[in-house]
Design a protein around this motif. Structure first.
Motif, PDB file in Angstrom:
ATOM      1  N   ASN A 110      90.916 100.077  11.299  1.00 55.08           N
ATOM      2  CA  ASN A 110      90.296 101.358  10.814  1.00 55.08           C
ATOM      3  C   ASN A 110      88.987 101.113  10.258  1.00 55.08           C
ATOM      4  OD1 ASN A 110      90.223 104.241  11.039  1.00 55.08           O
ATOM      5  ND2 ASN A 110      91.243 104.588   8.797  1.00 55.08           N
ATOM      6  N   MET A 111      88.385 100.134  10.546  1.00 52.98           N
ATOM      7  CA  MET A 111      86.776  99.992   9.946  1.00 52.98           C
ATOM      8  C   MET A 111      86.134  98.821  10.644  1.00 52.98           C
ATOM      9  SD  MET A 111      87.710  97.950   6.242  1.00 52.98           S
ATOM     10  CE  MET A 111      86.072  97.789   6.019  1.00 52.98           C
ATOM     11  N   ASP A 112      85.105  98.750  10.511  1.00 51.87           N
ATOM     12  CA  ASP A 112      84.222  97.646  11.311  1.00 51.87           C
ATOM     13  C   ASP A 112      84.256  96.436  10.343  1.00 51.87           C
ATOM     14  OD1 ASP A 112      82.611  98.831  13.750  1.00 51.87           O
ATOM     15  OD2 ASP A 112      82.325 100.314  12.206  1.00 51.87           O
ATOM     16  N   GLU A 113      84.337  95.325  10.840  1.00 53.00           N
ATOM     17  CA  GLU A 113      84.495  93.917  10.287  1.00 53.00           C
ATOM     18  C   GLU A 113      83.304  93.056  10.468  1.00 53.00           C
ATOM     19  OE1 GLU A 113      86.196  93.160   7.693  1.00 53.00           O
ATOM     20  OE2 GLU A 113      87.994  94.566   7.696  1.00 53.00           O
ATOM     21  N   TYR A 114      82.598  92.595   9.529  1.00 56.01           N
ATOM     22  CA  TYR A 114      81.496  91.776   9.816  1.00 56.01           C
ATOM     23  C   TYR A 114      81.874  90.513  10.492  1.00 56.01           C
ATOM     24  CZ  TYR A 114      77.842  88.595   8.550  1.00 56.01           C
ATOM     25  OH  TYR A 114      76.683  87.592   8.403  1.00 56.01           O
ATOM     26  N   ILE A 115      81.288  90.098  11.577  1.00 56.19           N
ATOM     27  CA  ILE A 115      81.490  88.975  12.173  1.00 56.19           C
ATOM     28  C   ILE A 115      80.458  87.739  11.944  1.00 56.19           C
ATOM     29  CG2 ILE A 115      81.793  87.734  14.633  1.00 56.19           C
ATOM     30  CD1 ILE A 115      83.018  90.429  15.532  1.00 56.19           C
ATOM     31  N   GLY A 116      79.412  88.051  12.123  1.00 55.79           N
ATOM     32  CA  GLY A 116      78.233  87.100  11.600  1.00 55.79           C
ATOM     33  C   GLY A 116      76.939  87.531  12.198  1.00 55.79           C
ATOM     34  N   ASN A 117      76.025  86.762  12.052  1.00 54.08           N
ATOM     35  CA  ASN A 117      74.603  86.786  12.551  1.00 54.08           C
ATOM     36  C   ASN A 117      74.032  85.763  13.494  1.00 54.08           C
ATOM     37  OD1 ASN A 117      73.884  88.685  10.555  1.00 54.08           O
ATOM     38  ND2 ASN A 117      73.682  87.248   9.107  1.00 54.08           N
ATOM     39  N   THR A 118      73.259  86.214  14.476  1.00 54.68           N
ATOM     40  CA  THR A 118      72.883  85.136  15.452  1.00 54.68           C
ATOM     41  C   THR A 118      71.406  85.506  15.647  1.00 54.68           C
ATOM     42  OG1 THR A 118      73.186  86.554  17.280  1.00 54.68           O
ATOM     43  CG2 THR A 118      74.893  84.597  16.694  1.00 54.68           C
ATOM     44  N   ALA A 119      70.546  84.217  15.683  1.00 54.65           N
ATOM     45  CA  ALA A 119      69.163  84.199  15.848  1.00 54.65           C
ATOM     46  C   ALA A 119      69.083  84.436  17.533  1.00 54.65           C
ATOM     47  CB  ALA A 119      68.484  82.889  15.624  1.00 54.65           C
ATOM     48  N   PRO A 120      67.931  84.679  18.129  1.00 57.10           N
ATOM     49  CA  PRO A 120      67.641  84.787  19.519  1.00 57.10           C
ATOM     50  C   PRO A 120      68.169  83.568  20.058  1.00 57.10           C
ATOM     51  CG  PRO A 120      65.702  85.807  18.287  1.00 57.10           C
ATOM     52  CD  PRO A 120      66.670  85.000  17.347  1.00 57.10           C
ATOM     53  N   GLU A 121      68.936  83.734  21.198  1.00 53.25           N
ATOM     54  CA  GLU A 121      69.360  82.461  21.958  1.00 53.25           C
ATOM     55  C   GLU A 121      70.395  81.680  21.482  1.00 53.25           C
ATOM     56  OE1 GLU A 121      68.677  82.746  25.189  1.00 53.25           O
ATOM     57  OE2 GLU A 121      67.210  84.493  24.806  1.00 53.25           O
ATOM     58  N   GLU A 122      70.964  82.219  20.342  1.00 52.75           N
ATOM     59  CA  GLU A 122      72.036  81.431  19.656  1.00 52.75           C
ATOM     60  C   GLU A 122      73.463  82.233  19.885  1.00 52.75           C
ATOM     61  OE1 GLU A 122      71.274  80.558  15.682  1.00 52.75           O
ATOM     62  OE2 GLU A 122      69.740  79.387  16.085  1.00 52.75           O
ATOM     63  N   SER A 123      74.359  81.279  19.682  1.00 56.24           N
ATOM     64  CA  SER A 123      75.796  81.689  19.752  1.00 56.24           C
ATOM     65  C   SER A 123      76.594  82.003  18.437  1.00 56.24           C
ATOM     66  CB  SER A 123      76.603  81.035  20.660  1.00 56.24           C
ATOM     67  OG  SER A 123      75.948  81.107  22.007  1.00 56.24           O
ATOM     68  N   ILE A 124      77.570  82.720  18.441  1.00 58.02           N
ATOM     69  CA  ILE A 124      78.590  82.540  17.171  1.00 58.02           C
ATOM     70  C   ILE A 124      79.992  82.723  17.670  1.00 58.02           C
ATOM     71  CG2 ILE A 124      78.347  84.992  16.933  1.00 58.02           C
ATOM     72  CD1 ILE A 124      78.521  84.813  13.810  1.00 58.02           C
ATOM     73  N   CYS A 125      80.769  81.989  16.867  1.00 55.60           N
ATOM     74  CA  CYS A 125      82.168  82.075  17.490  1.00 55.60           C
ATOM     75  C   CYS A 125      82.794  83.252  16.380  1.00 55.60           C
ATOM     76  CB  CYS A 125      82.805  80.775  17.143  1.00 55.60           C
ATOM     77  SG  CYS A 125      82.358  79.666  18.093  1.00 55.60           S
ATOM     78  N   VAL A 126      83.690  83.803  17.191  1.00 58.54           N
ATOM     79  CA  VAL A 126      84.370  85.114  16.166  1.00 58.54           C
ATOM     80  C   VAL A 126      85.405  84.433  15.359  1.00 58.54           C
ATOM     81  CG1 VAL A 126      85.793  87.062  16.508  1.00 58.54           C
ATOM     82  CG2 VAL A 126      84.010  86.688  18.255  1.00 58.54           C
TER      83      VAL A 126
END
Length: 178
Positions: free
Chosen positions: A126-142
């Motif tokens: 029932n809310m948005d949870e922060y996953i993370g940030n990425t710079a251009p052309e980068e990836s992040i794992c959930v």
């Protein structure tokens, strides 16, 4: 009834598209867009006659003889009964010993030209949870604890120096719809 006033359907009898869908809530709500001028504070949209309802919706004007309002109910796709969550184990060696890191197999790739922030949403949270940030052309794992997200939102900070809450909250960002 439908917008032609030919097919009459009770709200309670409205069927989902198929068995893969479920209702998020048990109740229907009146769609109110009074601030946009498309209907009044009670959700009524007005017209001089039934044929002019196809024009852009509006609130009451003197001489209007017809009114209608739209009822809405939120639906979502059901999760498969057996949803497998893969875990990726990363084993490494550092100066102070071996390390083991566990992460989800879900990766988000930023193919834009700007830094992005990702938020995940699930109706049970029932809310948005922060996953993370990425710079251009980068990836992040959930993160594992957020891998059950049903919606992902892309966001950029409203202020140039970024949000000040830890973890960041969606209110400090310009964000996409869920």
């Amino acid at each position: 009834s439908d917008m032609t006033n030919i097919v009459k359907v009770n709200r309670e009898d409205f069927a989902l598209p198929d068995k893969n869908w479920m209702w998020v809530d048990d109740w229907w709500e009146i769609e109110v867009n009074a601030d946009l001028g498309t209907n009044d504070i009670d959700g009524w949209e007005y017209a001089t006659d039934f044929e002019t309802f196809s024009l852009p919706p509006r609130s009451y004007r003197r001489g209007d003889l017809c009114r209608r309002r739209r009822w809405t109910k939120t639906r979502m796709l059901k999760h498969p009964q057996k949803r497998s969550s893969s875990i990726v184990w990363e084993v490494g060696t550092e100066e102070n010993g071996s390390t083991i890191k566990a992460r989800s197999h879900i990766q988000l790739h930023n193919h834009t030209g700007m830094k992005l922030t990702f938020f995940g949403f699930c109706h049970s949270w029932n809310m948005d949870e922060y996953i993370g940030n990425t710079a251009p052309e980068e990836s992040i794992c959930v993160p594992l604890q957020l891998s059950s997200a049903t919606h992902i939102r892309l966001a950029t900070p409203k202020k140039p120096d970024g949000p000040h809450s830890i973890p960041p909250k969606i209110g400090g960002f310009f964000a996409t719809e869920q």
